[in-house]
Design a protein around this motif. Sequence first.
Motif, mmCIF file in Angstrom:
data_model
loop_
_atom_site.group_PDB
_atom_site.id
_atom_site.type_symbol
_atom_site.label_atom_id
_atom_site.label_comp_id
_atom_site.label_asym_id
_atom_site.label_seq_id
_atom_site.Cartn_x
_atom_site.Cartn_y
_atom_site.Cartn_z
ATOM 1 N N GLU A 193 37.799 4.377 86.210
ATOM 2 C CA GLU A 193 37.921 4.439 84.750
ATOM 3 C C GLU A 193 36.767 3.754 84.031
ATOM 4 O OE1 GLU A 193 41.767 3.072 83.621
ATOM 5 O OE2 GLU A 193 42.768 4.793 84.526
ATOM 6 N N THR A 194 36.016 2.889 84.705
ATOM 7 C CA THR A 194 34.861 2.274 84.051
ATOM 8 C C THR A 194 33.701 3.260 83.949
ATOM 9 O OG1 THR A 194 34.088 1.358 86.153
ATOM 10 C CG2 THR A 194 35.496 -0.047 84.791
ATOM 11 N N ARG A 195 33.542 4.130 84.948
ATOM 12 C CA ARG A 195 32.482 5.139 84.902
ATOM 13 C C ARG A 195 32.877 6.345 84.076
ATOM 14 N NH1 ARG A 195 29.982 6.216 90.748
ATOM 15 N NH2 ARG A 195 28.070 6.621 89.626
ATOM 16 N N TYR A 196 34.151 6.734 84.191
ATOM 17 C CA TYR A 196 34.659 7.914 83.494
ATOM 18 C C TYR A 196 35.892 7.493 82.694
ATOM 19 C CZ TYR A 196 31.751 9.976 87.096
ATOM 20 O OH TYR A 196 30.701 10.282 87.918
ATOM 21 N N PRO A 197 35.689 7.078 81.434
ATOM 22 C CA PRO A 197 36.794 6.485 80.676
ATOM 23 C C PRO A 197 37.865 7.475 80.213
ATOM 24 C CG PRO A 197 34.796 6.533 79.356
ATOM 25 C CD PRO A 197 34.431 7.001 80.725
#
Length: 129
Positions: free
Chosen positions: A97-101
């Motif tokens: 989720e940090t790379r693809y929120p």
Amino acid sequence: MTLPGYQTHSPPSPPRRSTLARASQVLGIVGLVGLVLCFAGVIPALVGLVLGAVALVRGDADRRPAIVGVVCSALALVVGAVALVWLLSKAAECGDETRYPDDSSRRACIEREFPFAKGSAARDSATTP
């Protein structure tokens, strides 16, 4: 009845074949081929590895099929494990989720990394309200 000094001749018996060794060989080859079908070859490879090891420990006369079965089974298990780890790492990367929120960026990552899953993702989004 045999005369003294003469021996009766009997034909030599056929060589004993180990069914465990043959089964290990067949299951090892099936395991290698079955990896193409979504890791379906892992179970036959595992069984082939066990049967081949048992045939080798017993010391059967027909060792070559047992060795081929153990090698093919071990190769299928190693290739299957490496492919599974690679696929899971790619899936975990897309789920970060940090790379693809947001959900759309995660779906884009999945479609980019797993092009073979593109049809099922489109089908799932069409059925999801």
